[in-house]
Write a protein that holds these residues in place. Sequence first.
Motif, short mmCIF file in Angstrom:
data_model
loop_
_atom_site.label_atom_id
_atom_site.label_comp_id
_atom_site.label_asym_id
_atom_site.label_seq_id
_atom_site.Cartn_x
_atom_site.Cartn_y
_atom_site.Cartn_z
N PRO A 99 42.24 40.68 32.65
CA PRO A 99 42.08 42.13 32.73
C PRO A 99 40.86 42.53 32.68
O PRO A 99 39.84 42.99 31.47
CB PRO A 99 42.67 42.16 31.25
CG PRO A 99 42.16 40.94 30.57
CD PRO A 99 42.36 39.96 31.65
N ASN A 100 40.32 42.61 33.97
CA ASN A 100 38.78 42.91 34.30
C ASN A 100 38.88 44.11 35.05
O ASN A 100 39.55 44.35 36.22
CB ASN A 100 38.13 41.67 35.19
CG ASN A 100 36.56 42.04 34.99
OD1 ASN A 100 36.04 43.03 34.88
ND2 ASN A 100 36.15 40.73 35.07
N THR A 101 38.25 45.28 34.43
CA THR A 101 38.34 46.48 35.07
C THR A 101 37.29 46.66 36.37
O THR A 101 37.64 47.72 37.01
CB THR A 101 37.98 47.56 33.99
OG1 THR A 101 36.68 47.40 33.37
CG2 THR A 101 39.16 47.55 33.00
N ILE A 102 36.39 45.79 36.37
CA ILE A 102 35.70 46.06 37.37
C ILE A 102 36.12 45.40 39.02
O ILE A 102 35.42 45.53 39.92
CB ILE A 102 34.21 45.39 37.25
CG1 ILE A 102 34.21 43.83 37.23
CG2 ILE A 102 33.72 45.87 35.81
CD1 ILE A 102 32.83 43.03 37.09
N VAL A 103 37.14 44.96 38.81
CA VAL A 103 37.83 44.25 40.11
C VAL A 103 38.44 45.33 40.94
O VAL A 103 39.42 46.05 40.50
CB VAL A 103 38.93 43.06 39.73
CG1 VAL A 103 39.58 42.48 41.14
CG2 VAL A 103 38.11 41.99 39.00
N ASP A 104 38.03 45.26 42.23
CA ASP A 104 38.53 46.19 43.14
C ASP A 104 39.87 45.72 43.85
O ASP A 104 40.64 46.31 44.24
CB ASP A 104 37.61 46.57 44.41
CG ASP A 104 36.44 47.11 43.63
OD1 ASP A 104 36.44 48.29 43.26
OD2 ASP A 104 35.42 46.51 43.52
N ILE A 105 39.72 44.50 44.44
CA ILE A 105 40.79 43.63 44.87
C ILE A 105 41.36 42.39 44.26
O ILE A 105 40.44 41.68 43.91
CB ILE A 105 40.46 43.17 46.35
CG1 ILE A 105 40.21 44.65 47.17
CG2 ILE A 105 42.13 42.80 47.00
CD1 ILE A 105 39.90 44.34 48.59
N THR A 106 42.63 42.43 44.13
CA THR A 106 43.37 41.01 43.24
C THR A 106 44.17 40.40 44.19
O THR A 106 45.19 40.93 44.50
CB THR A 106 43.77 41.58 41.71
OG1 THR A 106 43.13 42.40 41.18
CG2 THR A 106 44.43 40.24 41.16
#
Length: 266
Positions: free
Chosen positions: A240-247
């Motif tokens: 649950p990391n809000t800084i990730v742009d592409i998962t």
Amino acid sequence: MLAELSPALIAEVKLAAQLLASKQRICVLTGAGISAESGIPTFRDKQTGLWENYGVEDLATPEAFIRDPKLVWSWYQWRRQMVADKAPNPAHHALAQWQYHSQTSDQQVTLITQNVDDLHEQAGSAVTHLHGHLWRNRCGQCEIPYQDQSRASYDNQGTMNFDETLLNCPHCDGYIRPDIVWFGEALPVQAWQTAEDAAANCEVFISIGTSSLVYPAAGLAQSAKQNGAQVIEINPDPTPNTIVDITLAEKAGIVLPLLIAEITAL
């Protein structure tokens, strides 16, 4: 190859590949997940057999080594024996291939790992270790590297020596310990500086098999983001990391070869 993935994941892989192919400075951080795919248990996995009644505080702290050096040394010899026959998986090989390919392109792919195994090196990568090296030792007292007990000692499986007898430093007679960063110890200065510089100056930061939530390594992704980089996470269980742009929610050994093939084809 991409047909093996879901349509949504295929779209994310293509998006990530297009982004990565267009950038020059890439920083990659790998964690326990990538080694787990080669059969190396993560540190958070439950200990088994002789070690199931011991915790982190018993086996991987400076205090534990002072209290019972024989116990700690025995555990690390057991760990070495457990990983001695493990080999790089497709994710390790894909990263090595990418680094090799980058030598003839304008890209700079800096690989940082939280893992203490040498699977990246076995695959052919140049890698910076944040948490030390399982196959290296040093004196627990004077810190001088202990050269007689290295990975080279274990290369020939017919002559591997996992003796649990404590070793003494030839310089100060202190006990030899694994060259591992234990809980409560600082990260190696040069390795951390390399990681910080790579993260702060990259255009894309890739987190592979690590939560990116545990400090200080978690600060690398945040530093990259604050300096304008985009962040890609490769993890079958996304954090649950809000800084990730592409998962890319898949095992690294499945998605990385496909991603690198896409990048090198563009």
